[in-house]
Design an enzyme around this catalytic site. Structure first.
Site, PDB file in Angstrom:
ATOM      1  CG  ASP A 112     -26.310 -41.517 -15.651  1.00 30.83           C
ATOM      2  OD1 ASP A 112     -27.668 -41.464 -15.755  1.00 30.83           O
ATOM      3  OD2 ASP A 112     -25.589 -42.622 -15.582  1.00 30.83           O
ATOM      4  CB  ILE A 113     -30.657 -37.864 -17.926  1.00 29.54           C
ATOM      5  CG1 ILE A 113     -29.835 -36.936 -18.979  1.00 29.54           C
ATOM      6  CG2 ILE A 113     -32.138 -37.208 -17.870  1.00 29.54           C
ATOM      7  CD1 ILE A 113     -30.501 -36.754 -20.241  1.00 29.54           C
ATOM      8  CG  PHE A 126     -35.102 -48.498 -23.381  1.00 30.00           C
ATOM      9  CD1 PHE A 126     -36.156 -47.552 -22.804  1.00 30.00           C
ATOM     10  CD2 PHE A 126     -35.533 -49.220 -24.267  1.00 30.00           C
ATOM     11  CE1 PHE A 126     -37.520 -47.832 -23.331  1.00 30.00           C
ATOM     12  CE2 PHE A 126     -36.809 -49.502 -24.903  1.00 30.00           C
ATOM     13  CZ  PHE A 126     -37.818 -48.845 -24.116  1.00 30.00           C
ATOM     14  CE  LYS A 140     -26.165 -50.493 -18.095  1.00 30.65           C
ATOM     15  NZ  LYS A 140     -26.386 -50.400 -19.645  1.00 30.65           N
ATOM     16  CG  ASP A 149     -22.506 -43.368 -21.998  1.00 30.72           C
ATOM     17  OD1 ASP A 149     -23.465 -43.177 -20.859  1.00 30.72           O
ATOM     18  OD2 ASP A 149     -22.338 -44.308 -22.614  1.00 30.72           O
ATOM     19  CG  ASN A 195     -24.644 -43.187 -27.417  1.00 32.64           C
ATOM     20  OD1 ASN A 195     -23.742 -43.474 -27.649  1.00 32.64           O
ATOM     21  ND2 ASN A 195     -25.158 -42.924 -26.433  1.00 32.64           N
TER      22      ASN A 195
HETATM   23  N1  CTP Z   1     -28.875 -42.564 -19.436  1.00 36.19           N
HETATM   24  C1  CTP Z   1     -28.999 -41.322 -19.120  1.00 36.19           C
HETATM   25  N2  CTP Z   1     -28.048 -40.620 -19.275  1.00 36.19           N
HETATM   26  C2  CTP Z   1     -26.871 -40.820 -19.537  1.00 36.19           C
HETATM   27  C3  CTP Z   1     -26.558 -42.382 -20.318  1.00 36.19           C
HETATM   28  C4  CTP Z   1     -27.849 -43.067 -20.430  1.00 36.19           C
HETATM   29  O1  CTP Z   1     -30.190 -41.171 -18.465  1.00 36.19           O
HETATM   30  N3  CTP Z   1     -25.782 -40.160 -19.539  1.00 36.19           N
HETATM   31  C5  CTP Z   1     -30.119 -43.618 -19.458  1.00 36.19           C
HETATM   32  C6  CTP Z   1     -30.686 -44.051 -20.925  1.00 36.19           C
HETATM   33  O2  CTP Z   1     -31.602 -43.446 -21.303  1.00 36.19           O
HETATM   34  C7  CTP Z   1     -31.219 -45.537 -20.392  1.00 36.19           C
HETATM   35  C8  CTP Z   1     -30.413 -45.841 -19.301  1.00 36.19           C
HETATM   36  O3  CTP Z   1     -29.660 -44.867 -18.765  1.00 36.19           O
HETATM   37  O4  CTP Z   1     -32.505 -45.402 -20.265  1.00 36.19           O
HETATM   38  C9  CTP Z   1     -29.218 -46.921 -19.542  1.00 36.19           C
HETATM   39  O5  CTP Z   1     -28.472 -46.427 -20.538  1.00 36.19           O
HETATM   40  P1  CTP Z   1     -27.137 -47.257 -20.781  1.00 36.19           P
HETATM   41  O6  CTP Z   1     -26.422 -46.665 -21.686  1.00 36.19           O
HETATM   42  O7  CTP Z   1     -27.752 -48.540 -21.224  1.00 36.19           O
HETATM   43  O8  CTP Z   1     -26.386 -47.199 -19.403  1.00 36.19           O
HETATM   44  P2  CTP Z   1     -25.198 -46.515 -19.048  1.00 36.19           P
HETATM   45  O9  CTP Z   1     -25.519 -46.032 -17.346  1.00 36.19           O
HETATM   46  O10 CTP Z   1     -24.732 -45.430 -19.755  1.00 36.19           O
HETATM   47  O11 CTP Z   1     -23.889 -47.593 -18.865  1.00 36.19           O
HETATM   48  P3  CTP Z   1     -23.285 -48.361 -19.982  1.00 36.19           P
HETATM   49  O12 CTP Z   1     -22.986 -47.351 -21.288  1.00 36.19           O
HETATM   50  O13 CTP Z   1     -21.916 -48.394 -19.341  1.00 36.19           O
HETATM   51  O14 CTP Z   1     -23.870 -49.579 -20.459  1.00 36.19           O
END
Ligand code: CTP
Length: 394
Positions: A303-304, A320, A334, A277, A208
């Site tokens: 998804d941490i 974030f 979210k 992701d 990313n």
């Molecule tokens: N995050 C996470 N693990 C992932 C992806 C994201 O912990 N695999 C965390 C990011 O560090 C951030 C939050 O989730 O604090 C939101 O991340 P974002 O990428 O905006 O959301 P997603 O859930 O991945 O949704 P999308 O990409 O579809 O917007």
């Protein structure tokens, strides 16, 4: 854009006679650029290395060297200052400070100053390691002075060892830290930063966009405000901040493993990392021919935040959401879905709020509502994020 901590702060800078005095010119320029008002005092010896005119030009103020030419300056200047930094500090002046001598401007100001004193020693490694210097440094630390450790490297004499004055970035960080309120002291803050990388083969990966700047700013600010900080960082081009325990990881699952190891006892978790992701189902151990890479089999990366929500206990979780557009409703979803206590939203299409910038334009969202902020430095964004946290837990 810089953080606003140094704005209108008055810094008294003592310069003594070491070759590192040339770095003090850059130090003054940077402090001034960040809004500080710098007053320079010099020892006679230091003027042999760099002219007082250099500092008069940079600060727009007279430089004081001779204690007799301006009899009360050694009382007045410290009275006006918020902080006294002596950089570089030679073994000789260090010894005189430790003895409480006051026979020049730099030492006399030290005795009459009541406030934070920062010392940046600079000398040959043998002089630095000499028991006399070690003893003098201990005495000064016992008096409450902050000693900014010199670095190890090539010294002006051509020898290699510990004694080179800390870099200007480090000096500025320590100045900021000394001027900061310590309202996060006793808190453990765990921060993730930067991107993660999911390997395709040994030379290719999925990632990313993220420079790590926002997470690094959060780490710096938390440390300055007194927190114990652990930073888990994905691969970044910029160096992680000074003085912070940093664990380097590559993939989302490595980040998750490291996070689980350090989560226990954390009061705050800030997930500023741009976690991938998707991960590649079967990464190759040898470089693939490009003709074999027309499609990739992917599986969702961990998804941490979702996983953390099951084990976080009392940890306050800040996430974030970087979106392309004013998509606050999605961000709020979210916040709920990932059970965060606070979400920092930013629209990356706005000027100054995208990647690789020193600035951001954030909206802080909690279950109680949202608050938008104008374009600010990432450090100032970090300040308001922790202010919100403190308000919420008060
Ligand atoms: N995050 C996470 N693990 C992932 C992806 C994201 O912990 N695999 C965390 C990011 O560090 C951030 C939050 O989730 O604090 C939101 O991340 P974002 O990428 O905006 O959301 P997603 O859930 O991945 O949704 P999308 O990409 O579809 O917007």
């Amino acid at each position: 854009m810089n953080s606003s901590i140094l704005k209108n702060r008055k810094i008294l800078l003592g310069i003594t006679g070491g070759i590192a005095a040339y770095k003090s010119a850059e130090l003054v320029r940077r402090l001034t650029k960040e809004g500080a008002s710098v007053q320079v005092v010099m020892t006679e010896a230091s003027t042999k290395f760099i002219s007082s005119l250099t500092f008069e030009t940079l600060t727009g103020k007279p430089v004081f060297t001779d204690i007799f030419s301006s009899p009360l300056a050694h009382i007045r200047l410290p009275q006006e200052a918020d902080l006294y930094l002596i950089a570089p500090l030679t073994a000789n002046t260090l010894s005189r400070l430790a003895q409480g001598m006051a026979d020049d401007m730099v030492t006399a100001c030290f005795l009459s100053f009541r406030g934070p004193v920062l010392l940046a020693p600079s000398m040959n490694w043998k002089m630095y390691e000499h028991p006399a210097t070690v003893e003098n440094l201990k005495r000064l630390k016992d008096m409450g002075c902050v000693v900014i450790r010199p670095e190890t490297g090539e010294l002006a004499c051509g020898e290699y060892g510990k004694g080179r004055m800390a870099e200007v970035d480090v000096l500025i960080e320590e100045v900021k830290s000394s001027l900061c309120k310590k309202d996060l002291s006793g808190k453990k803050v765990l921060i993730t930063a930067g991107p993660t990388r999911e390997p395709i083969d040994p030379v290719r990966f999925i990632s990313n966009r993220s420079s790590g700047r926002m997470g690094f700013s959060l780490a710096r600010v938390a440390r300055r405000r007194g927190a114990e900080v652990v930073l888990i960082a994905g691969p970044t081009a910029i160096a992680p901040p000074h003085g912070i325990k940093t664990i380097r990881v590559e993939t989302a699952s490595e980040m998750f493993e490291s996070l689980k190891e350090h989560l226990s006892g954390a009061n705050i978790l800030v997930m500023a990392a741009a976690v991938a992701d998707y991960t590649v189902k079967s990464p190759l151990s040898k470089k693939a021919q490009k003709t074999k890479l027309r499609s990739l089999k992917l599986s969702p990366a961990v998804d941490i935040l979702k996983e953390v929500s099951k084990i976080k206990g009392d940890t306050f979780v800040i996430g974030f959401a970087a979106e392309t557009g004013p998509n606050i409703a999605k961000a709020k979803r979210k916040l709920r879905e990932k059970k965060m206590d606070m979400l920092v939203f930013n629209d990356i299409t706005l000027k100054g709020a995208g990647f690789d910038t020193e600035t951001n334009r954030i909206v802080i969202i909690t279950s109680k509502g949202e608050k938008g902020y104008p374009l600010m430095s990432k450090e100032d964004c970090a300040e308001v994020i922790f202010d919100h946290y403190l308000e919420m837990v008060a």
